[in-house]
Scaffold this motif. Sequence first.
Motif, short mmCIF file in Angstrom:
data_model
loop_
_atom_site.label_atom_id
_atom_site.label_comp_id
_atom_site.label_asym_id
_atom_site.label_seq_id
_atom_site.Cartn_x
_atom_site.Cartn_y
_atom_site.Cartn_z
N TYR A 199 -7.42 -2.19 -3.76
CA TYR A 199 -6.20 -2.43 -4.55
C TYR A 199 -5.91 -1.23 -5.43
O TYR A 199 -6.44 -1.09 -6.52
CB TYR A 199 -6.39 -3.70 -5.40
CG TYR A 199 -5.11 -4.28 -5.95
CD1 TYR A 199 -4.26 -5.03 -5.14
CD2 TYR A 199 -4.73 -4.05 -7.27
CE1 TYR A 199 -3.08 -5.55 -5.63
CE2 TYR A 199 -3.56 -4.57 -7.78
CZ TYR A 199 -2.73 -5.32 -6.95
OH TYR A 199 -1.55 -5.84 -7.43
N GLY A 200 -5.08 -0.33 -4.92
CA GLY A 200 -4.62 0.79 -5.72
C GLY A 200 -5.45 2.05 -5.60
O GLY A 200 -6.57 2.04 -5.11
N CYS B 6 -11.27 6.33 -3.70
CA CYS B 6 -10.49 6.15 -2.47
C CYS B 6 -9.61 7.36 -2.18
O CYS B 6 -9.31 7.63 -1.02
CB CYS B 6 -9.70 4.86 -2.49
SG CYS B 6 -8.20 4.87 -3.47
N ARG B 7 -9.21 8.12 -3.21
CA ARG B 7 -8.46 9.35 -2.94
C ARG B 7 -9.27 10.30 -2.06
O ARG B 7 -8.73 10.98 -1.20
CB ARG B 7 -8.10 10.04 -4.26
CG ARG B 7 -6.87 9.51 -4.95
CD ARG B 7 -6.44 10.43 -6.08
NE ARG B 7 -5.27 9.92 -6.77
CZ ARG B 7 -5.33 9.15 -7.86
NH1 ARG B 7 -6.51 8.81 -8.36
NH2 ARG B 7 -4.23 8.70 -8.43
N SER B 8 -10.58 10.33 -2.29
CA SER B 8 -11.44 11.19 -1.48
C SER B 8 -11.39 10.79 -0.01
O SER B 8 -11.24 11.63 0.88
CB SER B 8 -12.87 11.13 -2.01
OG SER B 8 -13.75 11.86 -1.16
N LEU C 259 -14.57 4.74 6.17
CA LEU C 259 -14.57 3.59 5.28
C LEU C 259 -13.67 3.88 4.08
O LEU C 259 -13.81 4.92 3.42
CB LEU C 259 -16.00 3.29 4.81
CG LEU C 259 -16.14 2.08 3.89
CD1 LEU C 259 -15.78 0.80 4.64
CD2 LEU C 259 -17.55 2.00 3.33
N TRP C 260 -12.77 2.98 3.83
CA TRP C 260 -11.85 3.10 2.69
C TRP C 260 -12.56 2.50 1.47
O TRP C 260 -12.24 1.41 1.01
CB TRP C 260 -10.56 2.37 3.04
CG TRP C 260 -9.45 2.51 2.07
CD1 TRP C 260 -9.31 3.42 1.07
CD2 TRP C 260 -8.28 1.68 2.00
NE1 TRP C 260 -8.14 3.22 0.39
CE2 TRP C 260 -7.49 2.17 0.95
CE3 TRP C 260 -7.83 0.60 2.74
CZ2 TRP C 260 -6.28 1.58 0.60
CZ3 TRP C 260 -6.63 0.02 2.42
CH2 TRP C 260 -5.86 0.51 1.37
N LYS D 6 0.82 -1.21 0.00
CA LYS D 6 0.00 0.00 0.00
C LYS D 6 0.85 1.27 0.00
O LYS D 6 0.48 2.29 0.56
CB LYS D 6 -0.96 -0.02 1.21
CG LYS D 6 -1.94 -1.20 1.15
CD LYS D 6 -2.84 -1.26 2.36
CE LYS D 6 -3.86 -2.38 2.21
NZ LYS D 6 -3.23 -3.72 2.15
N ASN D 7 2.00 1.19 -0.63
CA ASN D 7 2.94 2.31 -0.65
C ASN D 7 2.31 3.56 -1.27
O ASN D 7 2.44 4.67 -0.73
CB ASN D 7 4.19 1.91 -1.45
CG ASN D 7 5.39 2.79 -1.14
OD1 ASN D 7 6.31 2.37 -0.45
ND2 ASN D 7 5.39 4.02 -1.64
N ASP D 8 1.62 3.40 -2.40
CA ASP D 8 1.06 4.55 -3.09
C ASP D 8 0.03 5.27 -2.21
O ASP D 8 0.01 6.51 -2.14
CB ASP D 8 0.41 4.13 -4.41
CG ASP D 8 1.43 3.69 -5.45
OD1 ASP D 8 2.64 3.93 -5.23
OD2 ASP D 8 1.02 3.12 -6.48
N GLU D 9 -0.85 4.49 -1.57
CA GLU D 9 -1.89 5.07 -0.74
C GLU D 9 -1.31 5.77 0.49
O GLU D 9 -1.73 6.88 0.86
CB GLU D 9 -2.88 3.98 -0.29
CG GLU D 9 -3.62 3.31 -1.43
CD GLU D 9 -2.92 2.08 -1.98
OE1 GLU D 9 -3.62 1.16 -2.45
OE2 GLU D 9 -1.68 2.02 -1.95
N LEU D 10 -0.32 5.14 1.11
CA LEU D 10 0.30 5.72 2.29
C LEU D 10 1.10 6.98 1.93
O LEU D 10 1.08 7.97 2.68
CB LEU D 10 1.20 4.68 2.97
CG LEU D 10 0.43 3.50 3.60
CD1 LEU D 10 1.34 2.29 3.79
CD2 LEU D 10 -0.20 3.91 4.93
#
Length: 421
Positions: A158-159, A164-166, A152-153, A18-22
């Motif tokens: 996945y990605g 999910c950016r919101s 809530l995510w 989850k590197n990109d999200e973190l």
Amino acid sequence: EKLMADKTILIVGTYDTKNDELDFIAGKIRAQGGGTLTLDVSVLGDPAQPTDISKHEVADAGGSSIEEAIASGSEHVAMNTMSKGACVLSQKLCEEGRIDGVIVLGGTMGTDLALDVCQGLPLGLPKYVVSTVSFSALIPSERLSPDIQMILWAGGLYGLNAICRSSLAQAAGAVLGAARAAEPTGTDKPLIGITSLGTSCLKYIKFLKPALEERGYDVAVFHAMGMGGMAFEQIAAQKGFACVFDFAGCELGNLMAGSVVNAGKDRHRAAGRAGIPQLVAPGCMDLIDFAGWQEIPERFRDRPLHIHNKLVTNTIYNAEERREIARELNRRIGESDAPTHLFIPGGGIEEWDRPDGDCHDPEGLDAFLSELRATVANGVSVSDTDLHINDPEFSDLALEVFDAWVAQGIVPAAQRAGNVQ
């Protein structure tokens, strides 16, 4: 000249998957002027770039190593190691004053770890969990720290994507904003914890709260509908109260009846274990609270149901069930390592059990109170009275015992309001 970040947020997650999200969360926090510390709880893979606290440091702090975690062959065992290490390190960072809030991201594995991390951190430090199972029935109330926040995510399994950016952006702003707005939970006044329900059912709080505040105490009232009792127990376990008035015990009966409206298996135990003096009364221990969505168990379906609102449906216990609850209450408060005083209100235990009330059941009340009297544990002192729990005189009686404890030094004295030097 670069300005110093005003607040630092600890960001926890599996940086191998989850590197990109973190990184997105970290970027949002930094863009708002916050600082970040990153902590990796991955096991198998590695982050795209090094984190401030590596997975090897986390595993070591958990009393193991990444190699041992992998060798276990079990995701569960491995993540328990990482959870233990993340708890140790986050608590250390908090104690050193290096973090002002924490945000943890994950699916079920990450959420399990997140709940452990948040429970280990003190009340008042902002805690934000971004999870694919936020608010799910998978999460029992006793796993939630009293001031945890969740989002809530959605669409985030996945990605990165627009949905999910919101969620991630809101979470980043929320935890930084909370860190900036947070006030210290400490007080120069001794804190009294009280359990209650709404004042249509239990009225003692109208008398106790102002009387205790006039004596110079800070007073926190907890809504005994599952989450409130859970928070009460957790703060008691951290020795957060000078004394408690645990006067609403309905969560214990709910637990025994199989209702989800309970505060976990250790209700009525934390204050005693923590050495906190406790005044106890059986408010509303005749009522069963079921979630509005919960199917009513078969054995209760022949009883009159009261739909309190769309969230809560109530019914009452029979005489034998009440005796069982009385015995269990006495067992639990009898385990206390601190002074414990039980009040037995012979006139009734909630507003609706009065003669003109919907829950009037004199035989059931008598069965409960008789068993309560008969099974009082050694070391527990008792006030047996004909008063109803909602009578102002009942609160006066409780305050008499409290004042005596203050005079004896059992409860710390406070600076009486209006007499500040």
